[in-house]
Design an enzyme around this catalytic site. Structure first.
Site, PDB file in Angstrom:
ATOM      1  N   GLU A   1      -0.941  -8.538   5.204  1.00  0.00           N
ATOM      2  CA  GLU A   1      -0.790  -8.634   6.669  1.00  0.00           C
ATOM      3  C   GLU A   1      -2.134  -8.596   7.379  1.00  0.00           C
ATOM      4  O   GLU A   1      -2.223  -8.933   8.554  1.00  0.00           O
ATOM      5  CB  GLU A   1       0.146  -7.518   7.170  1.00  0.00           C
ATOM      6  CG  GLU A   1      -0.484  -6.157   7.391  1.00  0.00           C
ATOM      7  CD  GLU A   1      -0.746  -5.366   6.108  1.00  0.00           C
ATOM      8  OE1 GLU A   1      -0.552  -5.928   5.002  1.00  0.00           O
ATOM      9  OE2 GLU A   1      -1.183  -4.193   6.196  1.00  0.00           O
TER      10      GLU A   1
ATOM     11  N   CYS B   1       0.843  -1.203   0.000  1.00  0.00           N
ATOM     12  CA  CYS B   1       0.000   0.000   0.000  1.00  0.00           C
ATOM     13  C   CYS B   1       0.881   1.258   0.000  1.00  0.00           C
ATOM     14  O   CYS B   1       1.546   1.521  -0.994  1.00  0.00           O
ATOM     15  CB  CYS B   1      -0.964  -0.035   1.186  1.00  0.00           C
ATOM     16  SG  CYS B   1      -2.354   1.094   1.009  1.00  0.00           S
TER      17      CYS B   1
ATOM     18  N   HIS C   1      -3.472  -5.646   1.185  1.00  0.00           N
ATOM     19  CA  HIS C   1      -2.793  -5.821   2.474  1.00  0.00           C
ATOM     20  C   HIS C   1      -2.739  -7.281   2.913  1.00  0.00           C
ATOM     21  O   HIS C   1      -3.630  -7.727   3.644  1.00  0.00           O
ATOM     22  CB  HIS C   1      -3.546  -5.042   3.552  1.00  0.00           C
ATOM     23  CG  HIS C   1      -3.400  -3.562   3.461  1.00  0.00           C
ATOM     24  ND1 HIS C   1      -2.408  -2.873   4.133  1.00  0.00           N
ATOM     25  CD2 HIS C   1      -4.108  -2.626   2.786  1.00  0.00           C
ATOM     26  CE1 HIS C   1      -2.521  -1.574   3.878  1.00  0.00           C
ATOM     27  NE2 HIS C   1      -3.544  -1.394   3.057  1.00  0.00           N
TER      28      HIS C   1
END
Lengths: 739, 233
Positions: B208, B89, B206
């Site tokens: 994560e 990002c 994302h």
């Protein structure tokens, strides 16, 4: 700006009454100077002093349950959730700023409430918001709506807190005076809670964070008067938000609290430096000597009055232990933030403000603050005349309408449809705790390194409160609790944002009084004390006050992640049960407004005992893994709730074949908004166990049909294609907004 | 087996730094260190993560200031020596500004921030980020950004395609690319690319955010595990 000669006339211009001006002179033993007049006017404004509401607010249950810090004791209440952790949460309004400057008004509303949370040492883990606008058919509403949402999103997204739940309603009542209520929830270790106090002679007072400018001067006073044509000129009273600085301030603040160098800390919101210095002094029963020359300024030529009253955002006031100042400075330097010693703690209770070699103000801190010398009033009440007329509205004279078309129309109302257009603009997942995000009954946020989660929700139906303030306020509490329970949580406590009209109008104050009574009764009944909140009066447009809107923000605890329950149907063949009874109540309903253009009748009745029994039963069956989904029946009635169960999980639409009893009129039964009702789905294998549990709890349950198919069919007569329902539900608002 | 060590850079305004740290360390069990942007020590990291967020508020242009942080000089040198760098990002935006990856990010086509789950078609499995995805060729990973609309000139796009540098493309759940599946208007539905040496990955979604089963999706873990396996097998 230049200092002015203080006269009674000037005091009035500052929003002070003649009696208040006399009181100030008595406290000081002399006439106030210009700076002091400014100080008293903001500190005694409704916004800071709660002068017209505090007497009633104190009747609300403010302790008990798992409360560690009660309402009013600190910036936000604290509730014990075990494992050495507590949850801090609070809701606050930013209505007037958002009416004239929607983007910054909403953004700084979010910023302000986040600071209230992290000034206690809590790391914000979720943000919610409760919004009210006029009709979406109005271009002005669309302008406000678009920018308020963008303001909330830009602030929270950059700051890095997930925005996970809330509500948005549209009604002409809020046309010129929108409501923007922001709520934040944080987690703190119980041994690392910071207090908003200053004490210990010689300890240092430091200002940290952003520099101080002329933005937001008299924001608190602006919030304490009605919106009018003149309000446009108040745009400079609206603060400007900087979420990036707030993020740095968060990290630095939590670091210094952890370091153990602080006596106390308080954020600067309304009334800026004067509010934080006086409140911290009053709490610590001390005084302060402040030198404004040390305050980092972003503009030149500011006078003491402006520096004291500035509402520049992203600032904090710290009381630092003597000798620890360098440690604190080191942390703020690391984060590239200002950090200056501006004074020290004294023991005479006086705030002495000097600037450019002159003593600019000398006032007793205690006399400025809420709970101290600030005025407390009990206003006159009068039952409004509209009530009898509205309550006696004869619904039986309404013509019957075609159910299929009426339902599509009601289900297309932006009050009912998905707020996806809104929440997709919010980062709802950052911090990786969001188990159930926006769109369900309540959001569910994991508490890391535990098997627990928090359920959270805001709620209020302003129409119900308008038609019956006491009942409506009870319903707001009951419905929030129901939403929490449907998610698998036990309601812990509430925060409230009380949006009402001008308290000097007896009808408005009657509404306020009744609503507080109803809210208190419900909170005591559910053992959900009030942790704090905010009162916003003067929500009026040229025609009338907005609907009285006491927004409830509730947090509940899910002790076991396995208990998390979502609202949508899961599997073909599951049984659908309707829990609770219908009383064909359409007073104040979405149906009445959308189909018959009336906001009338009596609000639904709420039986608190029945509601409590329902919660007990739901939590028992959730614990026993007997139900696969739970969704409460609210705006739009039971068919709307069923439709939501079929389509809320957009990826897996699933139909249902349902038979509902009709009492006297089909339209009333299907669109009734009777309270304490929930739709659950149950696996056929658990049918007997579920029904036995209902019987044991004496809970009325109705086996209404089965999950399955690609339509929602009601009473074999009305069949709605899921594709059509989903399209209406998820795309109506974006179609209106993208015009 | 030796555990790989990830270094997560913390810029002022990073807000997914802790999420990356937590997912890699607590959920997936790797070694992780935070790397402060004013430092110049990569702490012997085997792979560097530039996390999501709003570095310096992104008030100028996304990633434009962060690339001047002292640590970035070391990150660039590390990457040029073949070190593994993942920009997620805002991290992707910083990699573009730092010149480690080609192209730029424009505002989303809708001009609005967008946060939701999207599907990614694994366009190339010839990278250490995607060579062991447990046979999954479509991943579900959330996006959350206002400036994710990847843009490059035609020559750059052609060379990205020819060199197999496009790693992820926005698609539907069946791996079919179309406009509706593209959340931001990116050219060629580009969601993630690598450099020509294939050691630097930039991606808008994302990973994560979807490593833990508690959150109901573990597709993101596949990417980090792929990197770990490649580094130490």
């Amino acid at each position: 700006m230049k200092e002015k000669i203080v006269t009674l006339e000037l005091a009035r211009e500052h929003g002070l009454t003649d009696e208040e001006f006399e009181k100030i002179k008595k406290i000081l033993g002399r006439d106030p100077n210009f700076t002091e007049l400014g100080i008293f006017s903001v500190m005694w404004s409704e916004h800071c002093s709660y002068k017209n509401s505090i007497a009633l607010i104190k009747t609300l249950p403010r302790n008990g349950g798992r409360l560690l810090v009660g309402a009013g004791e600190e910036n936000a209440g604290l509730v014990d959730i075990g494992d050495g952790l507590a949850v801090a949460f609070k809701i606050e309004s930013h209505n007037h700023p958002s009416a004239v400057e929607p983007y910054q008004g909403a953004a700084t509303g979010v910023g302000g409430i986040l600071r209230d949370i992290f000034t206690m040492g809590a790391r914000p883990i979720a943000s919610l918001n409760s919004l009210r606008f006029g009709s979406l058919e109005s271009a002005h509403t669309r302008f406000l709506f678009e920018l308020v949402v963008k303001g909330i999103g830009d602030y929270g997204n950059c700051f890095g807190v997930p925005t996970v739940a809330g509500e948005v309603y549209f009604d002409e009542s809020y046309q010129t005076n929108p409501l923007v209520n922001a709520m934040a929830v944080g987690i703190v270790k119980t041994d690392q809670v910071a207090s908003a106090t200053a004490k210990g002679v010689g300890n240092s007072i430091m200002i940290v964070g952003s520099s101080t400018g002329r933005d937001g001067i008299h924001g608190a006073t602006f919030a304490s008067e009605e919106i009018s044509e003149k309000s446009e000129s108040k745009r400079p009273s609206v603060q400007v938000g900087d979420p990036f600085t707030e993020k740095l301030l968060l990290e630095a603040t939590l670091e210094i609290i952890k370091g153990g160098w602080l006596i106390g800390i308080q954020d600067m919101g309304a009334a800026g430096i004067i509010c934080s210095t006086s409140e911290m002094s009053a709490k610590g029963e001390s005084g302060m000597k402040i030198n404004l020359d040390k305050v980092p300024l972003r503009e030149s030529g500011m006078i003491a009055y402006e520096i004291m009253l500035s509402e520049s955002q992203e600032r904090m006031l710290c009381c630092v232990k003597k000798g620890c100042e360098d440690k604190v400075k080191e942390v703020f330097e690391k984060w590239d933030l200002h950090c200056e010693i501006i004074g020290e703690v004294t023991d005479d209770g006086m705030l002495e403000i000097s600037y450019q070699g002159e003593l600019k103000a000398k006032v007793p801190a205690y006399d400025l603050v809420l709970g101290g010398g600030a005025p407390v009033y009990k206003r006159e009440t009068k039952r409004p005349e509209y009530l009898d007329k509205k309550n006696n509205f004869d619904v039986n004279k309404l013509p019957e309408v075609d159910i299929y078309n009426a339902f599509i129309k009601v289900f297309s109302s932006p009050n009912i449809t998905s707020k996806k257009w809104v929440y997709e603009q919010y980062d709802s997942m950052v911090r990786t705790n969001t188990i159930v995000g926006p769109g369900c009954d309540a959001a569910v946020i994991h508490i890391k390194d535990t098997n627990k989660a928090l359920a959270m929700k805001t709620d209020c139906n302003g129409r119900f409160v308008y038609l019956g303030p006491k009942e409506g306020a009870k319903i707001a509490v009951a419905e929030s609790a129901r939403n929490i329970v449907c998610s698998g949580g036990v309601p812990l406590a509430i925060t409230n944002c009380l949006n009402f009209g001008n308290p000097y109008k007896p009808e408005n104050f009657w509404q306020f009084t009744e609503a507080i009574e109803g809210m208190g009764e419900a909170c005591r009944f559910f053992d959900t004390p009030v942790t704090g909140g905010n009162v916003s009066f003067y929500n009026e447009s040229p025609d009338a006050a907005v609907y009285p809107t006491p927004t409830i923000g509730m947090v509940g605890l899910i002790e076991n992640l396995e208990n998390i329950t979502t609202s949508f149907f899961k599997n073909e063949g599951d049984l659908v049960y309707v829990i609770g009874e219908d009383f064909e109540e359409i007073g104040g309903s979405e149906f009445l407004k959308v189909i018959h253009n009336e906001v009338a009748g009596a609000p639904p009745k709420i039986d608190l005992q029945a509601e409590k029994n329902l919660h007990k039963f739901l939590l028992e069956t959730i614990n026993g893994k007997l139900i696969k989904s739970a969704h409460d029946v609210s705006e739009g009635g039971i068919v709307a709730a069923l439709a939501e169960c079929c389509i809320i999980d957009e990826k897996t639409l699933i139909g249902a074949d349902i038979t509902l009893p009709i009492k006297t009129r089909e339209d009333f039964s299907l669109f009734s908004e009777s309270q304490s009702r929930v739709i659950v789905s149950v696996s056929p294998a658990d049918k007997d166990k579920f029904e036995a549990a209902a019987l044991a709890n004496k809970i009325p349950v109705l086996n209404a049909g089965r999950v399955g198919g690609s339509d929602l069919t009601i009473n074999k007569r009305y069949s709605f294609s899921l594709e059509k329902l989903a399209d209406v539900y998820f795309n109506t608002i974006s179609r209106i907004m993208n015009g | 087996m030796k555990k790989p060590k990830f270094g997560v850079v913390v810029f002022p305004g990073s807000n997914c730094d802790y999420d990356a740290y937590y997912s890699l360390k607590k959920v997936l069990g790797y070694d992780v260190s935070f790397l402060w942007h004013k430092d110049t020590d990569l702490q012997n990291s085997d792979a560097i993560i530039l996390p999501g967020g709003f570095s310096y508020g992104d008030y100028l242009r996304t990633g434009a200031i962060a690339r001047f942080s002292p640590i970035m000089e070391k990150v660039v040198a590390f990457a040029e020596n073949g070190g593994v760098v993942i920009g997620i990002c805002n991290g992707f935006q910083i990699l573009l500004e730092a010149g480690l990856l080609p192209g730029v990010m424009l505002k989303n086509k809708s001009l609005k921030f967008v946060c939701k789950d999207v599907y990614l078609k694994v366009e190339s499995d010839k990278s250490i980020f995607t060579n062991t995805l447990e046979n999954k060729n479509v991943l579900r990973i959330p996006v959350a950004h206002g400036d994710g609309n990847y843009f490059a000139d035609e020559a750059t796009l052609n060379s990205l395609t020819e060199n197999d540098q496009i790693i992820f493309k926005y698609s539907d759940e069946n791996g079919v690319e179309h406009e509706e599946a593209n959340p931001n208007g990116s050219l060629l539905n580009i969601a993630g690319i690598v450099n020509t040496k294939r050691n630097v990955l930039g991606m808008m979604p994302h990973p994560e955010r979807c490593c833990s089963g508690i959150l109901g999706n573990t597709d993101g873990a596949l990417i980090f595990n792929s990197v770990a396996k490649s580094l130490f097998n």
